[in-house]
Design a protein around this motif. Sequence first.
Motif, PDB file in Angstrom:
ATOM      1  N   ILE A 121     -49.839 -14.773  -4.227  1.00  0.00           N
ATOM      2  CA  ILE A 121     -49.254 -16.243  -3.232  1.00  0.00           C
ATOM      3  C   ILE A 121     -49.324 -17.732  -4.070  1.00  0.00           C
ATOM      4  O   ILE A 121     -47.865 -18.608  -3.524  1.00  0.00           O
ATOM      5  CB  ILE A 121     -50.136 -16.316  -1.791  1.00  0.00           C
ATOM      6  CG1 ILE A 121     -49.858 -15.209  -0.916  1.00  0.00           C
ATOM      7  CG2 ILE A 121     -49.503 -17.095  -1.409  1.00  0.00           C
ATOM      8  CD1 ILE A 121     -50.531 -15.132   0.074  1.00  0.00           C
ATOM      9  N   ASP A 122     -49.957 -17.845  -4.246  1.00  0.00           N
ATOM     10  CA  ASP A 122     -49.687 -19.302  -5.029  1.00  0.00           C
ATOM     11  C   ASP A 122     -49.002 -19.018  -6.368  1.00  0.00           C
ATOM     12  O   ASP A 122     -48.364 -20.114  -6.280  1.00  0.00           O
ATOM     13  CB  ASP A 122     -51.627 -19.477  -6.134  1.00  0.00           C
ATOM     14  CG  ASP A 122     -51.358 -20.590  -6.661  1.00  0.00           C
ATOM     15  OD1 ASP A 122     -51.103 -21.501  -5.463  1.00  0.00           O
ATOM     16  OD2 ASP A 122     -51.657 -21.197  -7.448  1.00  0.00           O
ATOM     17  N   ALA A 123     -48.537 -17.998  -6.966  1.00  0.00           N
ATOM     18  CA  ALA A 123     -48.395 -17.462  -7.942  1.00  0.00           C
ATOM     19  C   ALA A 123     -46.512 -17.783  -7.158  1.00  0.00           C
ATOM     20  O   ALA A 123     -45.261 -18.099  -7.896  1.00  0.00           O
ATOM     21  CB  ALA A 123     -47.399 -16.733  -8.838  1.00  0.00           C
ATOM     22  N   HIS A 124     -45.710 -17.096  -6.062  1.00  0.00           N
ATOM     23  CA  HIS A 124     -44.833 -17.375  -5.209  1.00  0.00           C
ATOM     24  C   HIS A 124     -44.299 -18.411  -4.310  1.00  0.00           C
ATOM     25  O   HIS A 124     -44.009 -18.342  -3.472  1.00  0.00           O
ATOM     26  CB  HIS A 124     -45.082 -15.818  -4.856  1.00  0.00           C
ATOM     27  CG  HIS A 124     -44.412 -15.014  -5.669  1.00  0.00           C
ATOM     28  ND1 HIS A 124     -45.529 -14.607  -6.489  1.00  0.00           N
ATOM     29  CD2 HIS A 124     -43.166 -14.614  -6.502  1.00  0.00           C
ATOM     30  CE1 HIS A 124     -45.399 -13.462  -6.691  1.00  0.00           C
ATOM     31  NE2 HIS A 124     -44.201 -13.582  -7.203  1.00  0.00           N
ATOM     32  N   ASP A 125     -45.485 -19.661  -4.813  1.00  0.00           N
ATOM     33  CA  ASP A 125     -45.316 -20.904  -3.196  1.00  0.00           C
ATOM     34  C   ASP A 125     -45.101 -21.839  -4.368  1.00  0.00           C
ATOM     35  O   ASP A 125     -46.106 -23.085  -4.847  1.00  0.00           O
ATOM     36  CB  ASP A 125     -46.285 -21.171  -2.461  1.00  0.00           C
ATOM     37  CG  ASP A 125     -46.897 -21.789  -1.782  1.00  0.00           C
ATOM     38  OD1 ASP A 125     -45.824 -22.517  -1.162  1.00  0.00           O
ATOM     39  OD2 ASP A 125     -47.934 -22.504  -1.191  1.00  0.00           O
ATOM     40  N   PRO A 126     -43.840 -22.348  -4.996  1.00  0.00           N
ATOM     41  CA  PRO A 126     -43.596 -23.919  -5.991  1.00  0.00           C
ATOM     42  C   PRO A 126     -43.877 -24.700  -5.304  1.00  0.00           C
ATOM     43  O   PRO A 126     -44.608 -25.686  -6.068  1.00  0.00           O
ATOM     44  CB  PRO A 126     -42.683 -23.489  -6.859  1.00  0.00           C
ATOM     45  CG  PRO A 126     -41.831 -21.788  -5.588  1.00  0.00           C
ATOM     46  CD  PRO A 126     -42.851 -20.918  -5.275  1.00  0.00           C
TER      47      PRO A 126
END
Length: 128
Positions: A29-34
């Motif tokens: 989720i962190d990686a896909h939450d710019p």
Amino acid sequence: MAETLDAGCGFLLLYDAECGLCRWTQRWIDAHDPAGSVDARPLQTPGLLGRLSINEEDALREIHVIARSGELRVGADAVLWLVSELPGYHWLATLNRSRAVGRIARFIYRQVAKRRARRDCPEGNCHF
């Protein structure tokens, strides 16, 4: 609830930091939450569950997502809701409104959650 979130975040994600699959989910989720709209915190953060009035047993059973508005969703509903808010995944919101998809997603989530047993996922690779 708003005072619990970092500035600029719209969602608080509570995850089990002792669970490899949960840590993997948080990193995904962190990686896909710019935009940084998700404030992910381990449920083991001292005093956090008490401030949110969430039972530890419930928090360990299912992932919890709380919106800045105070709306709470758990389990598969939380995952689908949160992911549908991420860039490139808005199409999931349509699926999320389907009762059939919701039932299937909740069934799959329960099966995975029962088997996760706080397992380790070496280098983020979880296998079931």
